[in-house]
Design a protein around this motif. Structure first.
Motif, mmCIF file in Angstrom:
data_model
loop_
_atom_site.group_PDB
_atom_site.id
_atom_site.type_symbol
_atom_site.label_atom_id
_atom_site.label_comp_id
_atom_site.label_asym_id
_atom_site.label_seq_id
_atom_site.Cartn_x
_atom_site.Cartn_y
_atom_site.Cartn_z
ATOM 1 N N TRP A 1 0.824 -1.213 0.000
ATOM 2 C CA TRP A 1 0.000 0.000 0.000
ATOM 3 C C TRP A 1 0.860 1.264 0.000
ATOM 4 C CZ3 TRP A 1 -4.762 0.947 -1.439
ATOM 5 C CH2 TRP A 1 -5.639 -0.141 -1.546
ATOM 6 N N ILE B 1 -1.938 4.824 -4.015
ATOM 7 C CA ILE B 1 -0.851 4.548 -3.084
ATOM 8 C C ILE B 1 -0.893 5.562 -1.939
ATOM 9 C CG2 ILE B 1 1.676 4.442 -2.917
ATOM 10 C CD1 ILE B 1 0.228 2.229 -4.583
ATOM 11 N N PHE B 2 -0.562 5.096 -0.736
ATOM 12 C CA PHE B 2 -0.540 6.004 0.429
ATOM 13 C C PHE B 2 0.470 7.131 0.212
ATOM 14 C CE2 PHE B 2 -1.998 2.614 3.744
ATOM 15 C CZ PHE B 2 -3.280 2.703 3.241
ATOM 16 N N ARG C 1 -5.997 10.148 0.272
ATOM 17 C CA ARG C 1 -6.687 9.883 1.536
ATOM 18 C C ARG C 1 -7.606 8.666 1.439
ATOM 19 N NH1 ARG C 1 -7.768 16.221 3.042
ATOM 20 N NH2 ARG C 1 -5.619 16.853 2.778
ATOM 21 N N THR C 2 -6.975 7.564 1.106
ATOM 22 C CA THR C 2 -7.691 6.312 0.905
ATOM 23 C C THR C 2 -7.864 5.574 2.231
ATOM 24 O OG1 THR C 2 -6.567 6.165 -1.205
ATOM 25 C CG2 THR C 2 -7.632 4.163 -0.421
ATOM 26 N N TYR C 3 -9.045 5.038 2.431
ATOM 27 C CA TYR C 3 -9.279 4.218 3.621
ATOM 28 C C TYR C 3 -9.429 2.761 3.184
ATOM 29 C CZ TYR C 3 -11.360 2.445 7.942
ATOM 30 O OH TYR C 3 -11.623 1.734 9.089
ATOM 31 N N VAL C 4 -8.588 1.914 3.748
ATOM 32 C CA VAL C 4 -8.565 0.505 3.362
ATOM 33 C C VAL C 4 -9.007 -0.331 4.555
ATOM 34 C CG1 VAL C 4 -7.118 -1.364 2.479
ATOM 35 C CG2 VAL C 4 -6.579 1.003 1.879
ATOM 36 N N THR C 5 -9.990 -1.175 4.356
ATOM 37 C CA THR C 5 -10.466 -2.020 5.463
ATOM 38 C C THR C 5 -10.754 -3.436 4.990
ATOM 39 O OG1 THR C 5 -12.211 -2.326 7.128
ATOM 40 C CG2 THR C 5 -12.858 -1.201 5.105
ATOM 41 N N LEU D 1 -13.085 -5.076 6.327
ATOM 42 C CA LEU D 1 -14.544 -5.205 6.414
ATOM 43 C C LEU D 1 -15.135 -5.084 5.016
ATOM 44 C CD1 LEU D 1 -15.291 -2.767 9.375
ATOM 45 C CD2 LEU D 1 -15.512 -5.241 9.463
ATOM 46 N N ARG E 1 -16.028 3.169 -2.508
ATOM 47 C CA ARG E 1 -15.142 4.201 -1.967
ATOM 48 C C ARG E 1 -14.280 3.687 -0.815
ATOM 49 N NH1 ARG E 1 -18.349 9.140 -0.217
ATOM 50 N NH2 ARG E 1 -19.618 7.519 0.737
ATOM 51 N N ARG F 1 -15.703 2.573 2.087
ATOM 52 C CA ARG F 1 -16.415 2.779 3.344
ATOM 53 C C ARG F 1 -17.023 1.454 3.818
ATOM 54 N NH1 ARG F 1 -14.067 7.226 2.350
ATOM 55 N NH2 ARG F 1 -15.167 9.204 2.315
ATOM 56 N N PRO F 2 -16.863 1.127 5.110
ATOM 57 C CA PRO F 2 -17.435 -0.122 5.630
ATOM 58 C C PRO F 2 -18.949 -0.154 5.441
ATOM 59 C CG PRO F 2 -15.926 0.851 7.231
ATOM 60 C CD PRO F 2 -16.115 1.867 6.141
ATOM 61 N N ARG G 1 -14.350 12.806 8.151
ATOM 62 C CA ARG G 1 -15.111 12.468 6.944
ATOM 63 C C ARG G 1 -16.580 12.580 7.299
ATOM 64 N NH1 ARG G 1 -11.200 7.598 5.783
ATOM 65 N NH2 ARG G 1 -10.044 8.484 4.053
ATOM 66 N N MET H 1 -19.035 9.738 6.946
ATOM 67 C CA MET H 1 -18.895 8.572 7.834
ATOM 68 C C MET H 1 -19.560 8.812 9.189
ATOM 69 S SD MET H 1 -17.204 5.955 6.540
ATOM 70 C CE MET H 1 -16.258 5.144 7.840
ATOM 71 N N PHE I 1 -7.717 10.937 6.241
ATOM 72 C CA PHE I 1 -6.300 10.673 5.990
ATOM 73 C C PHE I 1 -6.240 9.328 5.263
ATOM 74 C CE2 PHE I 1 -6.384 13.339 9.710
ATOM 75 C CZ PHE I 1 -5.175 14.024 9.762
ATOM 76 N N ASP I 2 -5.046 8.968 4.748
ATOM 77 C CA ASP I 2 -4.858 7.584 4.318
ATOM 78 C C ASP I 2 -4.978 6.714 5.565
ATOM 79 O OD1 ASP I 2 -4.385 7.843 1.565
ATOM 80 O OD2 ASP I 2 -2.284 8.357 1.882
ATOM 81 N N GLY I 3 -5.645 5.568 5.441
ATOM 82 C CA GLY I 3 -5.840 4.720 6.614
ATOM 83 C C GLY I 3 -5.860 3.249 6.254
ATOM 84 N N LEU I 4 -5.316 2.437 7.136
ATOM 85 C CA LEU I 4 -5.312 0.984 6.924
ATOM 86 C C LEU I 4 -5.905 0.325 8.167
ATOM 87 C CD1 LEU I 4 -4.274 -0.931 4.629
ATOM 88 C CD2 LEU I 4 -2.236 -1.295 6.008
ATOM 89 N N HIS I 5 -7.114 -0.197 8.000
ATOM 90 C CA HIS I 5 -7.837 -0.866 9.089
ATOM 91 C C HIS I 5 -7.594 -2.353 8.912
ATOM 92 C CE1 HIS I 5 -11.995 -2.264 10.668
ATOM 93 N NE2 HIS I 5 -11.249 -1.979 11.704
ATOM 94 N N LEU J 1 6.384 9.071 5.296
ATOM 95 C CA LEU J 1 5.048 9.032 5.902
ATOM 96 C C LEU J 1 5.156 8.933 7.418
ATOM 97 C CD1 LEU J 1 3.327 6.506 3.445
ATOM 98 C CD2 LEU J 1 3.063 8.990 3.490
#
Lengths: 382, 281
Positions: free
Chosen positions: A75, A225-226, A231-235, A237, A242, A244-245, B15, B18, B68-72, B92
């Protein structure tokens, strides 16, 4: 670019070493691992080479951390790999599922050894076929490649990176102790002659906002890429386009999972690779993968000398599996034999593919040794 | 300082699509999130150069709410994922938002090894003695006698002191506060974010719904009073006997040092490798 090993010429090296060199040439610049027999030499080679090409090689606290680290690296923009053997591969399964769900390109090498559990650390086996395809939970798919020679270990490693990047998916390079530790002549191509694939990046804001969408209609979203300001959110879930969970929305879950599976299944003819030996007029087919294919080729030659029209189908890709091709083969031949170093894992896939059109017989061997050609011949002759 | 309204902070960093958050009434996670965002804002850090990572649990949902960029990631593994991100792109800055169970139970091994390596990451740890998301089971930080659904007669195990663990394992900066230590909390996060290497700020945070109601503290104010009762500032604790400290939790700054971080160590390692191979002088 300077390489810490000779390029553009042949070398006499182990399978594990070939995988490490191929990874470097494929552009891998992040390796995280935990030592385990018979995969440790991959790590040792990476530890030697990576700092010299400004890459990272790090020994993590366990296999779970190793695969987690390479997903993080991916990532952040790196081509990344880890290598392990059966028990470590079991530990990685949860995060393989995470990589599938988050569509993260990574390469995981599993050098199989005898199992279950710690089993036979130093001996060869093919007992992880099912684990490599179905090890993680939930509905998913990924890509599994299986080399039978040291040259193939090299070539398939490059292909593994290319497929991972192209389809934004984890790719498993499933090999075994024999291929890993055997020394053979390998041609290491000039880096300019190697065709490399890089992941699709977002071309505009619109694409960057949909890191799990399908802007090109091929099921493969561009990967933001980060650190690029997206401002990508990766989960892990269930998430919408987009990211979003959306964990209780059946429709979103179905759309996501079907796209992730579809992007592999719809392209399976690009991904699937096999080789046919003497199959055109064959009455008897042998289907094998990995190291056993080498005994099987010899067995076919011996059978032909005996006047038996035998042929071999050598599977370079184990998953996705070409069930249609297997049915066509079953329609052509009277009987299919599946020699493999386990109690029957590839056998189940072949049998399902044959769909009752031909008898399928397992030639199982466990304990750590590869089938001799005569063991296969004797079973075919009956 | 701190003149910005909560509204401005929210507008800039959350956000909106959210919201609302998943957090229960009286939960302390929102407060700690606000401290962290205020620290980022005060320092003027670039929003595009910060990645939030998290594992699983209530506090691990935070990266989803911030822009922000985030990794859950998977449960307990946030710091292992962070290792890959940071070493691949050292520009970063990484914030790991973790809970007590996530960091100290399933992630305990990754926590101590990330600290040992001095991975350049700031851990914001929410400690509420409980597993809130799964409904109030005891956490490894739960003090003896506290109740949870998996210890209905009161916890019989010894608790982990995460801050002390981090100090011993070699973290560059470690502090612990309650969510009611507003200024100290923000200042600690600011310090942590400016430091190289591993930094950790632990917050004792109220969970009235899953934890409080099983321990006769059904509201946030009751938990506030309890935290005031059981916490002891570091300076005062130094003068107290072990018997007097029994059942108390010390708050304050426990470590502030400047050991080289993992990124710097690895850069040196690359130089050493090239020199040893005769590639560079």
């Amino acid at each position: 670019m300077r390489y810490p090993f000779p390029v553009g010429k042949a070398d006499f090296i182990q399978g594990d070493e070939a995988i490490a060199r191929a990874a470097i040439l494929a552009g891998c610049r992040f390796y995280a691992g935990y030592p385990i027999t018979p995969a440790s030499e991959i790590f040792e080679a990476m530890a030697l080479y990576m700092p010299l090409v400004d890459g990272v090689s790090i020994q993590m606290e366990d296999e779970i951390a190793s695969i987690a680290a390479i997903i993080g690296a991916s990532w952040a923009g790196a081509k990344a790999m880890t290598a392990t053997s059966g028990p470590g591969f079991s530990l990685m399964q949860e995060n393989i599922g995470y990589a599938v769900m988050t569509e993260t390109p990574i390469v995981v090498v599993d050098v199989q050894r005898g199992g279950p559990s710690t089993g036979q650390p130093t001996l060869a086996a093919q007992g992880d076929i099912m684990q490599s395809i179905w090890g993680t939970h939930g509905d998913h798919t990924l890509i599994v490649l299986s080399p039978s020679t040291v040259q193939e270990a090299f070539d398939f490693t490059i292909r593994a990176f290319n497929l991972a990047e192209k389809y934004r998916t984890p790719v498993v390079l499933l090999t075994d102790a024999e291929v890993a530790h055997m020394r053979e002549r390998v041609y290491i191509p000039n880096p300019d002659d190697i065709e490399l694939v890089y992941r699709k990046l977002p071309q505009n804001e619109e694409e960057a906002k949909l890191p799990f969408g399908d802007p090109h209609g091929d099921g493969i979203p561009p990967m933001p890429i980060f650190g690029k300001g997206y401002r990508t959110y990766v989960t892990g879930l269930t998430h919408d386009e987009r990211g979003r969970p959306k964990t209780v929305d059946a429709e979103v879950h179905e759309r996501l999972i079907k796209r992730i599976i579809g992007k592999i299944e719809n392209n399976k003819h690009d991904i699937i690779s096999y080789e046919k030996f003497e199959l055109d007029d064959a009455d008897v087919a042998i289907v094998s993968t990995g190291i056993v294919s080498r005994s099987a080729i010899r067995a076919v030659k011996i059978l032909r000398e005996k006047g038996i029209k035998a042929g071999l189908l050598k599977l370079n890709t184990i998953w996705p599996f070409d069930f249609d091709m297997m049915e066509e083969l079953a329609e052509q031949v009277k009987k299919i034999f599946v020699p493999e170093m386990n109690m029957g894992q590839l056998y189940h896939l072949v049998k399902e593919g044959a769909n009752g059109k031909a008898e399928v017989e397992l030639i199982s061997k466990i304990g750590g040794e590869v089938h001799t050609p005569m063991e296969i011949v004797e079973r075919v002759v009956g | 300082m701190y003149l910005k309204s909560a509204y401005e902070i929210r507008e800039k960093y959350l956000r909106k699509d959210m919201l609302p958050t998943i957090f229960c009434p009286g939960c302390g996670i929102g407060s700690v999130l606000q401290f962290t965002l205020r620290a980022i804002d005060d320092l003027g850090l670039n929003q595009d150069e910060i990645v939030w990572v998290s594992g699983i649990g209530c506090s691990s949902r935070v990266p989803g709410f911030v822009n922000f960029d985030g990794l859950h990631t998977t449960h307990g593994r946030a710091l292992a994922f962070a290792t890959g991100i940071k070493l691949t792109n050292p520009d970063l800055k990484i914030i790991a938002f973790m809970g007590d169970g996530d960091a100290a139970a399933i992630g305990g091994n990754h926590l101590i090894h990330a600290i040992r390596r001095n991975l350049d990451v700031t851990v914001i740890l929410i400690n509420n003695f409980t597993y809130g998301m799964t409904g109030g089971q005891v956490a490894p930080t739960a003090l003896k006698g506290l109740k949870g659904t998996t210890a209905p007669y009161g916890q019989f195990e010894n608790p982990f002191d995460i801050a002390q663990l981090a100090v011993s394992a070699g973290a560059n900066y470690v502090a612990r506060w309650t969510v009611f230590n507003y200024l100290q909390g923000i200042n600690s996060i600011k310090k942590a974010l400016q430091k190289e290497g591993f930094t950790l700020v632990e917050f004792l945070s109220p969970c009235p719904i899953s934890f409080g109601r099983r321990n006769r503290m059904k509201t946030a104010p009751e938990l506030i009073r309890w935290y005031q009762k059981i916490t002891v500032p570091l300076a005062k604790a130094k003068k107290m006997s072990p018997e007097e400290l029994e059942g108390k939790i010390v708050i304050g700054e426990f470590a502030d040092r400047d050991r080289p971080g993992l990124v710097r160590e690895y850069r040196e390692y690359i130089k050493r490798a090239k020199k040893m191979m005769g590639w560079e002088e």
